[in-house]
Design a protein around this motif. Structure first.
Motif, PDB file in Angstrom:
ATOM      1  N   SER A  55       0.899  -1.102  -0.018  1.00  0.00           N
ATOM      2  CA  SER A  55       0.115   0.009  -0.196  1.00  0.00           C
ATOM      3  C   SER A  55       1.003   1.291   0.081  1.00  0.00           C
ATOM      4  O   SER A  55       0.400   2.171  -0.571  1.00  0.00           O
ATOM      5  CB  SER A  55      -0.965   0.073   1.247  1.00  0.00           C
ATOM      6  N   CYS A  56       2.040   1.207   0.818  1.00  0.00           N
ATOM      7  CA  CYS A  56       2.949   2.204   0.682  1.00  0.00           C
ATOM      8  C   CYS A  56       3.538   2.474  -0.541  1.00  0.00           C
ATOM      9  O   CYS A  56       3.743   3.823  -1.139  1.00  0.00           O
ATOM     10  CB  CYS A  56       4.046   2.184   1.634  1.00  0.00           C
ATOM     11  N   VAL A  63       0.919   4.586  -2.432  1.00  0.00           N
ATOM     12  CA  VAL A  63       0.946   6.212  -1.889  1.00  0.00           C
ATOM     13  C   VAL A  63       1.958   6.992  -2.248  1.00  0.00           C
ATOM     14  O   VAL A  63       1.976   8.059  -2.965  1.00  0.00           O
ATOM     15  CB  VAL A  63       1.065   5.884  -0.396  1.00  0.00           C
ATOM     16  N   LYS A  97      -2.105  11.745   0.401  1.00  0.00           N
ATOM     17  CA  LYS A  97      -1.481  10.558   0.628  1.00  0.00           C
ATOM     18  C   LYS A  97      -1.920   9.870   2.139  1.00  0.00           C
ATOM     19  O   LYS A  97      -2.080   8.846   2.303  1.00  0.00           O
ATOM     20  CB  LYS A  97      -0.038  10.949   0.973  1.00  0.00           C
ATOM     21  N   ASN A  98      -2.248  10.923   2.860  1.00  0.00           N
ATOM     22  CA  ASN A  98      -2.871  10.612   4.021  1.00  0.00           C
ATOM     23  C   ASN A  98      -4.224   9.571   3.892  1.00  0.00           C
ATOM     24  O   ASN A  98      -4.353   8.873   4.487  1.00  0.00           O
ATOM     25  CB  ASN A  98      -3.440  11.455   4.941  1.00  0.00           C
ATOM     26  N   GLU A 106      -3.282   6.094   2.558  1.00  0.00           N
ATOM     27  CA  GLU A 106      -3.053   5.355   3.763  1.00  0.00           C
ATOM     28  C   GLU A 106      -3.868   4.820   4.524  1.00  0.00           C
ATOM     29  O   GLU A 106      -3.938   3.685   4.856  1.00  0.00           O
ATOM     30  CB  GLU A 106      -1.753   5.973   4.530  1.00  0.00           C
ATOM     31  N   GLN A 111      -5.364   1.125   4.889  1.00  0.00           N
ATOM     32  CA  GLN A 111      -5.216   0.702   6.338  1.00  0.00           C
ATOM     33  C   GLN A 111      -6.622   0.042   6.363  1.00  0.00           C
ATOM     34  O   GLN A 111      -6.857  -1.153   6.991  1.00  0.00           O
ATOM     35  CB  GLN A 111      -5.103   1.784   7.395  1.00  0.00           C
ATOM     36  N   GLN A 152       2.391   7.389  11.206  1.00  0.00           N
ATOM     37  CA  GLN A 152       2.358   7.945  10.109  1.00  0.00           C
ATOM     38  C   GLN A 152       1.340   9.314  10.053  1.00  0.00           C
ATOM     39  O   GLN A 152       1.613  10.243   9.491  1.00  0.00           O
ATOM     40  CB  GLN A 152       1.341   7.252   9.219  1.00  0.00           C
TER      41      GLN A 152
END
Length: 467
Positions: A28-29, A32, A185-186, A189, A193, A425
Motif C-alpha cells: 500500500s505504501c 501512496v 497521501k494520508n 494510507e 489501512q 504516519q
C-alpha cells in the motif's frame, strides 16, 4: 510439552500474521508514493491547470490589477487639473464680429426723414488678464500640484499593496497545493489501512472494532482532503482576482515544495526599519502632500482680502460696407478692493473649516506612523519566532519519519502492531503540515515586513526566488 508446543505455534502464527500485515502494508505504501497530485486536481475540478510562478503572478498583477488602473486614472485626472490651474495664468482672448443690414426710412436729427440702405460692420478683439487674482491663482496651482503628487504617491502605494497581496495569495495557494498532496497521501494510507483491517478480520487476525475505527479514520482523511481541495480552489480565485485575470483561471504554482528565504537584513532593528518607513512609505507621502495642498487652499481663501488688479485691451473695428471700416483701441486698468466674502465672515469661517481639515489630516498622519511602527515591531518578532519554529518543525518531521521507520521495523519483527505504524504516519503528516505552514508564514511575514518599511518591490521579492 503439548502446552509448550501450543504456545510456540501461537507465537509463530502471530509472527506470520505480522509479516503478512507488513507485506500488505508495504504494498500500500508503494501506491501512496506514486500519488499524482496534479492528476487528482484535474480529475476533481475538470480543468487543466495553468502553471505559474511567483514572479509571473506579480508581473501580471502590476499590469492588470484594477485597483492600480483606478489609482492611475485618478493620477492622470490630477495631472490635468494641475495643468488647468497653470492655464489660468494665461489671458482671456476673444473676438466678436457682427453684420447688421439697414433698409428703410430713418429720422435725421429727429426731424428730417431719410431713405437708408446700409450694411453695418463691427468687430471687437478683447484681451483681459487677471494678474493672478491677488495671488489666488498661485495658491490654487500649488495646491493642484501637491494633489497630483499625492495621487502619484497613492498610485505607488497601491502597487505596493498589489505586490504584497499577490505574493501572499501565491504562497497561500502553494500552501493549499502541498496540503492537498499531504492529505491525499494520508487518504491513500487510511484507505489501504481500511482494506488491510477488513482482510485481517476475514482471515481471523483482526476484529470488527479495528474495521470500524479504520472506517472512521478513512472518513476523516477524506474530509480533510475535500477541505484542502476547496481551500485550493478558493485561493485560486483569490489570486486570479488580484492579478486581474479571469477569476475562474485554474492557476497552479510550479513548485512542488516551499522553501524559506530571507528578504530583510537580519542586522536591522525595528527602529532602523521604522526610520526607513518614515521616508519610504508612499501612504505617508500621500498624507503629507494632502496636508500641504490643504494649506495652499487656506492661503487661497485669504486672498479674498487682497486687492485684485486687472488689465484690459479692446480693439474695435466699425463701419459700413459703403464707406469702409475704421478702428479704435481701448486700454484699461482696473483694481478690485474686496473686503472678503460676506463682509469677511464668509472668508474667515471657510479658512477655519480648512484649518480643521488640516488638523484632522495631521492626526491621521500621526496615527498612521504609530500603526506602521506597531506592525513593524509585531512582524519583526514574528519573523524571529517563525525562523526558530522552522528549525523545530524540521526536527519534528525528522523524528516523525524515524518513528514511522521504527514502527515498520517493529511490525516486521513481530514486536509491534499495525496501529503503531498508523499513529506514526499520522504524526508525520501533521508534522509535515506544521512545517509547511511555518515556512509559508515565515515567507509571508518577510514580505509583509518589506511592505511595512516601504521597500517592497518586484525586484526585492524575486531576488532570492528560485522555483
Amino acid at each position: 510439552m503439548c502446552l509448550q508446543n501450543s504456545k510456540v505455534f501461537a507465537h509463530s502464527e502471530m509472527l506470520n500474521a505480522n509479516k503478512l500485515q507488513f507485506s500488505a502494508f508495504c504494498e500500500s505504501c508503494k501506491d501512496v508514493e506514486n500519488v499524482d497530485v496534479t492528476a487528482e486536481i484535474i480529475e476533481h475540478f475538470k480543468q487543466t491547470p495553468l502553471p505559474v510562478s511567483l514572479d509571473e503572478c506579480i508581473g501580471t498583477a502590476l499590469l492588470n490589477n484594477f485597483n492600480i488602473q483606478v489609482a492611475n486614472s485618478e493620477y492622470i485626472s490630477a495631472k490635468w487639473d494641475y495643468r488647468n490651474a497653470l492655464a489660468q495664468f494665461l489671458p482671456e482672448v476673444g473676438f466678436e464680429w457682427y453684420n447688421i443690414y439697414y433698409k428703410g426710412q430713418v429720422l435725421v436729427g429727429g426731424v428730417v426723414p431719410d431713405q437708408v440702405e446700409e450694411l453695418a460692420l463691427s468687430g471687437t478683439l478683447k484681451v483681459t488678464h487677471d494678474l493672478t487674482k491677488g495671488g489666488a491663482q498661485i495658491f490654487e496651482a500649488k495646491s493642484k500640484k501637491l494633489s497630483a503628487r499625492a495621487d502619484l504617491n497613492n498610485l505607488d502605494f497601491t502597487k505596493d499593496e498589489v505586490i504584497l497581496e499577490t505574493a501572499r495569495d501565491y504562497y497561500e495557494l502553494l500552501r493549499a497545493k502541498i496540503s492537498i498532496e499531504i492529505q491525499l497521501k494520508n487518504l491513500y494510507e487510511r484507505t489501504a489501512q481500511l482494506k488491510l483491517t477488513e482482510t485481517q478480520m476475514q482471515a481471523g487476525f483482526g476484529t470488527r472494532f479495528d474495521v470500524v475505527r479504520s472506517k472512521g479514520e478513512q472518513a476523516l482523511a477524506e474530509q480533510n482532503f475535500m477541505i484542502a481541495l476547496n481551500r485550493f480552489r478558493t485561493n485560486q480565485a483569490k489570486l486570479a482576482n488580484i492579478m486581474g485575470v479571469e477569476v475562474s483561471t485554474p492557476l497552479f504554482p510550479i513548485e512542488s515544495e516551499v522553501k524559506p528565504f530571507n528578504l530583510v537584513d537580519e542586522n536591522m532593528t525595528p527602529d532602523d526599519l521604522f526610520k526607513i518607513a518614515e521616508f519610504s512609505r508612499d501612504d505617508v507621502r500621500t498624507l503629507e502632500n494632502n496636508i500641504k495642498a490643504l494649506k495652499q487652499q487656506k492661503y487661497k481663501v485669504y486672498t479674498d482680502f487682497v486687492p485684485k488688479p486687472r488689465l484690459l485691451y479692446q480693439g474695435q473695428f466699425q463701419g459700413t460696407a459703403r464707406v469702409g471700416v475704421y478702428g479704435n483701441n481701448v486700454v484699461g486698468a482696473y483694481v478690485d478692493i474686496p473686503v472678503g466674502s460676506r463682509l469677511g465672515v464668509g472668508t474667515v469661517t471657510k479658512a477655519n473649516s480648512i484649518q480643521a481639515q488640516i488638523e484632522a489630516q495631521e492626526y491621521s498622519l500621526e496615527n498612521l506612523l504609530r500603526t506602521i511602527k506597531e506592525k513593524i515591531v509585531s512582524n519583526f518578532y514574528n519573523v524571529q519566532i517563525l525562523k526558530e519554529r522552522i528549525e523545530i518543525a524540521k526536527r519534528q518531521v525528522e523524528y516523525a519519519s524515524d518513528s514511522v521507520t521504527l514502527a515498520e521495523l517493529r511490525l516486521d519483527a513481530g514486536e509491534g502492531i499495525l496501529i503503531d505504524v498508523i499513529q506514526a504516519q499520522t504524526i508525520k503528516n501533521n508534522a509535515r503540515i506544521e512545517l509547511l505552514s511555518t515556512i509559508v508564514d515565515y515567507n509571508i511575514n518577510q514580505i509583509q515586513l518589506l511592505f511595512d518599511n516601504g521597500t517592497i518591490s518586484y525586484e526585492s521579492i524575486v531576488k532570492n526566488y528560485n522555483p
